[in-house]
Motif scaffolding. Structure first.
Motif, PDB file in Angstrom:
ATOM      1  N   GLU A 165       0.845  -1.211   0.000  1.00 56.39           N
ATOM      2  CA  GLU A 165       0.000   0.000   0.000  1.00 56.39           C
ATOM      3  C   GLU A 165       0.872   1.249   0.000  1.00 56.39           C
ATOM      4  N   LYS A 193       1.076   4.026  -2.989  1.00 59.49           N
ATOM      5  CA  LYS A 193       0.829   5.436  -2.683  1.00 59.49           C
ATOM      6  C   LYS A 193       2.015   6.279  -3.169  1.00 59.49           C
ATOM      7  N   ASP A 232      -4.968  -0.196  -7.456  1.00 54.95           N
ATOM      8  CA  ASP A 232      -5.021  -1.654  -7.663  1.00 54.95           C
ATOM      9  C   ASP A 232      -5.187  -1.980  -9.143  1.00 54.95           C
TER      10      ASP A 232
END
Lengths: 251, 118
Positions: free
Chosen positions: B94, B98, B104
């Protein structure tokens, strides 16, 4: 001038000579079509220069329309979009070198159409429904040895395990529908190629080769399946030329 | 090749020839699933490729781990450590997504007739 090859066909599969039909058709970029004949087989070609030829949607549709029209009259093997050779002589040589394989390929698709069947659904919704359908025992995702209150990591594993089980449920559900479809197609003596879970919405993507006379049977199959599985969307398309059943490696 | 090629479409999912045409356009012009490598975006283009592969491997590991948990072959302690590892891997992914401004959907590749990679 290069030659764009549309398809290989069995000239004697219709009383009308290919030239008669070709005169009323236009190829990619409005080009005139021509049949290069070798014994019983013909290659349908048109002139094109490599510079002019762009692999875009319009040209792909024009290419497919030629094949589609000819498939109404002849047994044929579609060529891959963009197949080119440098001269009519090269096309003739190719037919000569591959005559046996081409004839065998044409024999396999004779009097047959290809159909496509897609089974689509809202996967997330299906997942929820399948979990809800399970009985209490299988719904109890907490294994005795895992106490979810013990740590955040174990809770995480449980969440993942639940998702994993739901995915497995979907897979086995899809497998059961696939078996049903294949069993029926086998009864119709169809040759099939099936893929499952190709994207987020398509759970089954099948193509099959079926006797031209059996169109009604296959439509009825899909209607029956639709009644049995109202949560799924069955999309049957065809009849198509045998795009997915050409298994020749041109030498 | 028009609507008459659709022999049967009687489901709850609304699908018309226009939808299919849109899908075809999406396949042809799907910018999101294309790897765009230029001198200006070499970093993010490469990151997308590398992270796609890492995500694929992470998901495979996760799947195999869940099979073992489901099979009941892991001790409580092993499950605890497995949970920690998988959770940290997901958090790290994640973070990386970012950092490189990826979603995704970016971490998937359309393999044409084979469907999506993940």
């Amino acid at each position: 001038m290069d030659k764009l090859i549309y398809c290989l066909l069995l000239a004697k599969s219709n009383h009308t000579k290919p030239e008669t039909i070709l005169n009323s058709l236009k190829g990619v970029m409005e080009a005139s079509l021509l049949a290069v004949e070798y014994h019983n087989i013909s290659a349908i070609i048109s002139d094109v220069t490599e510079k002019q030829f762009v692999a875009n949607k319009q040209h792909a549709v024009e290419f497919a329309l030629v094949i589609d029209k000819l498939a109404q009259k002849y047994t044929l093997l579609p060529m891959r979009f963009g197949s080119m050779m440098d001269s009519t002589g090269s096309v003739m040589d190719m037919l000569e070198r591959n005559e046996v394989e081409i004839e065998a390929g044409l024999k396999k698709v004779k009097n047959k159409w290809e159909y496509g069947l897609k089974v689509l659904c809202d996967r997330e919704k299906l997942k929820e429904e399948l979990i809800a359908k399970q009985d209490n025992d299988s719904l109890n995702l907490v294994k005795p040895e895992i106490d979810p209150n013990k740590s955040v990591y174990k809770t995480y594993v449980l969440k993942k395990l639940s998702e994993h089980r739901a995915e497995e449920q979907i897979l086995s559900f899809v497998d059961s529908i696939l078996v049903e479809i294949k069993t029926y197609l086998r009864k119709l003596k169809a040759v099939d190629k099936c893929k499952k879970m190709t994207n987020e919405t398509t759970i089954i993507d099948a193509v099959f080769l079926l006797d031209k006379k059996k169109k009604k049977e296959v439509i009825n199959l899909v209607k029956d399946l639709q009644q049995k599985y109202p949560q799924l969307n069955f999309l049957l398309t065809g009849p198509w030329p045998p795009y997915n059943f050409v298994e020749i490696n041109i030498k | 090749m028009s609507n008459n090629k659709i022999l049967c479409n009687t489901g709850t999912v609304d699908l018309s020839i226009q939808d299919i045409s849109k899908e075809v356009d999406k396949l042809i012009n799907d910018e999101e699933t294309k790897l765009k490598l230029t001198p200006e975006n070499a970093d993010s283009g490469l990151a997308k490729l590398v992270l796609t592969l890492v995500e694929l491997i992470r998901k495979l590991i996760e799947k195999q781990a869940m099979r073992r948990v489901d099979g009941g072959s892991l001790s409580e302690d092993e499950i605890e450590r497995l949970g920690e590892t998988l959770m940290k891997l997901e958090m790290k992914m994640e973070e990386l997504k970012k950092y490189f401004n990826l979603t995704d959907r970016d971490l998937n590749i359309n393999l044409g007739p084979l469907g999506d990679l993940m």
